[in-house]
Design a protein around this motif. Structure first.
Motif, PDB file in Angstrom:
ATOM      1  N   LEU A 146       0.241  55.148  20.454  1.00 36.14           N
ATOM      2  CA  LEU A 146      -1.164  55.487  20.692  1.00 36.14           C
ATOM      3  C   LEU A 146      -2.060  54.408  20.085  1.00 36.14           C
ATOM      4  O   LEU A 146      -1.852  53.995  18.937  1.00 36.14           O
ATOM      5  CB  LEU A 146      -1.512  56.835  20.059  1.00 36.14           C
ATOM      6  N   ALA A 147      -3.045  53.959  20.837  1.00 36.85           N
ATOM      7  CA  ALA A 147      -4.007  52.993  20.318  1.00 36.85           C
ATOM      8  C   ALA A 147      -4.865  53.650  19.239  1.00 36.85           C
ATOM      9  O   ALA A 147      -5.277  54.804  19.376  1.00 36.85           O
ATOM     10  CB  ALA A 147      -4.888  52.459  21.442  1.00 36.85           C
ATOM     11  N   VAL A 148      -5.150  52.897  18.163  1.00 38.20           N
ATOM     12  CA  VAL A 148      -5.927  53.396  17.027  1.00 38.20           C
ATOM     13  C   VAL A 148      -7.038  52.393  16.717  1.00 38.20           C
ATOM     14  O   VAL A 148      -6.774  51.188  16.590  1.00 38.20           O
ATOM     15  CB  VAL A 148      -5.040  53.556  15.770  1.00 38.20           C
ATOM     16  N   ARG A 149      -8.280  52.905  16.581  1.00 34.70           N
ATOM     17  CA  ARG A 149      -9.386  52.014  16.229  1.00 34.70           C
ATOM     18  C   ARG A 149     -10.285  52.685  15.197  1.00 34.70           C
ATOM     19  O   ARG A 149     -10.436  53.898  15.171  1.00 34.70           O
ATOM     20  CB  ARG A 149     -10.239  51.671  17.452  1.00 34.70           C
ATOM     21  N   CYS A 150     -10.890  51.860  14.358  1.00 35.18           N
ATOM     22  CA  CYS A 150     -11.983  52.289  13.493  1.00 35.18           C
ATOM     23  C   CYS A 150     -13.157  51.360  13.740  1.00 35.18           C
ATOM     24  O   CYS A 150     -12.999  50.125  13.750  1.00 35.18           O
ATOM     25  CB  CYS A 150     -11.582  52.233  12.018  1.00 35.18           C
ATOM     26  N   ILE A 151     -14.335  51.958  13.944  1.00 35.89           N
ATOM     27  CA  ILE A 151     -15.550  51.209  14.263  1.00 35.89           C
ATOM     28  C   ILE A 151     -16.601  51.557  13.212  1.00 35.89           C
ATOM     29  O   ILE A 151     -16.888  52.736  12.982  1.00 35.89           O
ATOM     30  CB  ILE A 151     -16.046  51.568  15.668  1.00 35.89           C
TER      31      ILE A 151
END
Length: 305
Positions: free
Chosen positions: A218-223
């Motif tokens: 699963l793709a994981v991002r923090c913005i």
């Protein structure tokens, strides 16, 4: 299925996200009596009830949507109008895995662990999507973000083999495992820096395992304030979800509603050279995005004491 919990007149209410809006289950049951099996009206009732509860809830959602077709149904709500609570409201245990992404261990110059590094948080850290998170500026100046996948246990698990571990998972959600680095590193135990009030925003949805599929890709991002700080994939985990559930179950009984925070990828403030480290401050907006699980957004606000 995407479950959420929202507040109405100060009370926690179960909702189900659909393409037509969020169904307020308790309100719908008053307007449209269930035609089939008993319908759970609390997220922990759904988790504890397992597949049968999910099936009953899905059947009722279909019934309520059919009844609302072409009408202004009061139980069909706009998500943007809701104040969300944590998507799992009363976990028995909050278990966390540290240094569980290879590139994160490398960026912090830490050795690759031979076993999962476990620690815990408490229910005081839980808050919902959209809520303000207090930065405890009286005791820390180094609060960091951590985007993480959460495993939500659905069936009791003790001495579970890796091959069977995911059968004990109800679903998954996002968390921001906020960490006060100066408090975390004060001693060898990380708990203090991890357990300040509001340090585990959880949600917005609890997504059932069948809808997520393989949690290890699963793709994981923090913005932060519109800037992508973390951009990775759960495939970089050192210990994958099945290994984590199996390992923990060898040492303690996992029960429905327990949540496991599975670690964060590279890109945290702690991993930067010291002269480049800028920790979270009053007014910062942090969004955690994990593929299939939606977006969890919270504003950081300096605590008033």
């Amino acid at each position: 299925m995407k479950l959420l919990t929202f507040l109405s007149n100060g009370q926690e209410q179960l909702g189900v996200k659909t393409e037509q809006g969020v169904i307020h289950i308790a309100a719908a049951l008053q307007a449209v009596p269930a035609a089939g099996a008993a319908v759970p009206a609390d997220v922990h009732e759904v988790i504890n009830g397992g597949g049968a509860a999910v099936a009953a809830l899905q059947a009722y959602v279909d019934q309520a949507l059919a009844a609302a077709e072409g009408k202004a149904a009061g139980y069909l709500l706009q998500e943007s109008d809701l104040t969300l609570a944590p998507c799992v409201t009363r976990p028995n245990k909050i278990i966390c895995v540290g240094l569980n992404y290879r590139k994160h261990a490398e960026e912090t110059n830490a050795a690759i662990p031979q076993y999962p590094i476990l620690f815990n948080k408490f229910n005081n850290t839980l808050t919902g999507h959209g809520s303000d998170v207090p930065l405890p500026v009286k005791v820390t100046s180094k609060v960091d973000y951590e985007a993480e996948l959460v495993i939500v246990i659905g069936k009791e698990a003790k001495y579970v083999e890796k091959a069977d571990a995911l059968d004990h998972v109800f679903g998954y959600c996002n968390v921001n495992d906020l960490s006060a680095r100066d408090l975390q590193m004060r001693t060898q135990q990380w708990l203090l820096g991890k357990s300040c009030d509001g340090f585990s925003p959880l949600g917005p949805y609890l997504v059932t395992a069948d809808e997520v599929g393989n949690p290890n890709d699963l793709a994981v991002r923090c913005i932060v304030n519109g800037e992508v700080r973390q951009n990775s994939n759960t495939s970089d985990m050192i210990f994958h979800c099945d290994e984590i559930v199996s390992y923990i179950s060898q040492h303690m009984t996992l029960v429905p509603g327990d949540i496991i925070l599975t670690g964060t990828p590279e890109g945290v403030v702690l991993g930067l050279p010291e002269e480049q480290q800028v920790y979270l401050k009053d007014g910062d907006i942090v969004t955690i995005e994990i593929e299939k699980l939606g977006s969890l957004t919270n504003r950081m606000v300096a605590e008033r004491v």
